[in-house]
Design an enzyme around this catalytic site. Structure first.
Site, short mmCIF file in Angstrom:
data_model
loop_
_atom_site.label_atom_id
_atom_site.label_comp_id
_atom_site.label_asym_id
_atom_site.label_seq_id
_atom_site.Cartn_x
_atom_site.Cartn_y
_atom_site.Cartn_z
CB THR A 147 -7.60 -6.20 9.29
OG1 THR A 147 -8.07 -7.33 8.53
CG2 THR A 147 -7.91 -4.92 8.56
CE1 TYR B 199 -9.45 -2.77 -0.19
CE2 TYR B 199 -8.41 -0.97 -1.36
CZ TYR B 199 -8.32 -2.09 -0.56
OH TYR B 199 -7.10 -2.54 -0.12
CE LYS C 153 -3.98 -2.35 2.06
NZ LYS C 153 -5.02 -2.30 3.12
NE ARG D 2 -7.34 -12.67 5.11
CZ ARG D 2 -7.71 -11.40 4.96
NH1 ARG D 2 -7.52 -10.76 3.82
NH2 ARG D 2 -8.28 -10.74 5.95
CD GLU E 167 -8.91 -8.88 -4.17
OE1 GLU E 167 -9.79 -8.60 -3.33
OE2 GLU E 167 -7.79 -9.33 -3.85
CG PHE F 27 -13.46 1.48 6.76
CD1 PHE F 27 -12.88 0.94 5.62
CD2 PHE F 27 -14.22 0.65 7.58
CE1 PHE F 27 -13.04 -0.40 5.30
CE2 PHE F 27 -14.39 -0.71 7.27
CZ PHE F 27 -13.80 -1.22 6.12
CG HIS G 222 -5.30 -6.34 -0.68
ND1 HIS G 222 -6.54 -6.27 -0.10
CD2 HIS G 222 -5.42 -7.23 -1.71
CE1 HIS G 222 -7.38 -7.07 -0.75
NE2 HIS G 222 -6.73 -7.66 -1.74
CG ASN H 145 -3.93 -2.65 6.64
OD1 ASN H 145 -3.75 -2.23 5.50
ND2 ASN H 145 -4.96 -3.41 6.97
NE ARG I 249 -2.62 -6.13 6.66
CZ ARG I 249 -3.77 -6.66 6.28
NH1 ARG I 249 -4.34 -7.62 6.99
NH2 ARG I 249 -4.36 -6.24 5.17
P1 GDP Z 1 -8.24 -6.97 4.95
O1 GDP Z 1 -8.88 -8.05 4.11
O2 GDP Z 1 -7.44 -7.52 6.10
O3 GDP Z 1 -7.45 -5.97 4.13
O4 GDP Z 1 -9.43 -6.16 5.63
P2 GDP Z 1 -10.84 -5.62 5.08
O5 GDP Z 1 -11.17 -6.25 3.74
O6 GDP Z 1 -11.84 -5.79 6.18
O7 GDP Z 1 -10.62 -4.07 4.89
C1 GDP Z 1 -9.98 -3.54 3.76
C2 GDP Z 1 -9.04 -2.43 4.20
O8 GDP Z 1 -9.82 -1.35 4.72
C3 GDP Z 1 -8.10 -2.80 5.35
O9 GDP Z 1 -6.95 -3.49 4.92
C4 GDP Z 1 -7.78 -1.44 5.93
O10 GDP Z 1 -6.82 -0.74 5.11
C5 GDP Z 1 -9.12 -0.72 5.80
N1 GDP Z 1 -9.94 -0.87 7.00
C6 GDP Z 1 -10.56 -1.98 7.46
N2 GDP Z 1 -11.27 -1.73 8.58
C7 GDP Z 1 -11.10 -0.41 8.83
C8 GDP Z 1 -11.60 0.46 9.86
O11 GDP Z 1 -12.35 0.06 10.76
N3 GDP Z 1 -11.20 1.77 9.77
C9 GDP Z 1 -10.39 2.23 8.78
N4 GDP Z 1 -10.05 3.52 8.79
N5 GDP Z 1 -9.91 1.44 7.79
C10 GDP Z 1 -10.24 0.13 7.82
#
Ligand code: GDP
Length: 138
Positions: free
Chosen positions: A92, A50, A10, A86, A127, A58, A116, A113, A103
């Site tokens: 996350t 996304y 990222k 993962r 993707e 968010f 991805h 974070n 991470r």
């Molecule tokens: P991942 O699969 O571990 O990347 O998690 P998700 O698919 O749930 O979320 C996608 C991305 O959105 C995450 O990697 C973070 O960059 C962001 N994100 C997820 N949850 C939050 C949150 O509660 N707040 C904020 N600001 N960003 C979030």
């Protein structure tokens, strides 16, 4: 169980010059790089990538963040790629990520974070197709 996953290093991790260290961790983790490039997603493309999160609070912040600078995107190959990747990247929220995960070492916070990883075999294919043509895969 599929054998590919999709990843993005990222923007903040690219800016901080962590690309080389993260790619080293990925290859040492047993993944083969099938495709790799540096690309700057514009606001529209980041929003499209996304779109499953478009109703989440968010979403706006996520799209701003992911379009703020270039990313490194890649398709990776390994048996059990999605789950194993993962595990390699960790939770996350980096505060909840295990020691030794990417991470834990490189992420700034829940939003920024560092990396991805696809969450299912179907999404790994969707993707990968979003970012790479068949001619860009080796
Ligand atoms: P991942 O699969 O571990 O990347 O998690 P998700 O698919 O749930 O979320 C996608 C991305 O959105 C995450 O990697 C973070 O960059 C962001 N994100 C997820 N949850 C939050 C949150 O509660 N707040 C904020 N600001 N960003 C979030």
């Amino acid at each position: 169980m599929g054998n590919i996953t999709f990843t993005m290093i990222k923007p903040e991790a690219v800016e901080a010059k962590h690309t080389g260290s993260i790619l080293k961790r990925i290859e040492e983790g047993g993944f083969r790089i099938v495709a790799l490039k540096k690309v700057h997603l514009n606001h529209e493309r980041a929003g499209l990538f996304y779109k499953v999160h478009k109703d989440r609070p968010f979403y706006r912040e996520l799209v701003e963040y992911m379009s703020r600078g270039p990313i490194i995107s890649a398709i990776l190959e390994k048996d059990n790629a999605v789950a194993d990747f993962r595990t390699l990247i960790g939770a996350t929220n980096p505060e909840e990520a295990d020691e030794g995960t990417i991470r834990k070492e490189f992420a700034t916070n829940l939003s920024m974070n560092a990396i991805h990883g696809s969450d299912s075999d179907d999404n790994a294919i969707t993707e990968s197709d979003f970012h790479f043509s068949s001619k860009e895969r080796f």
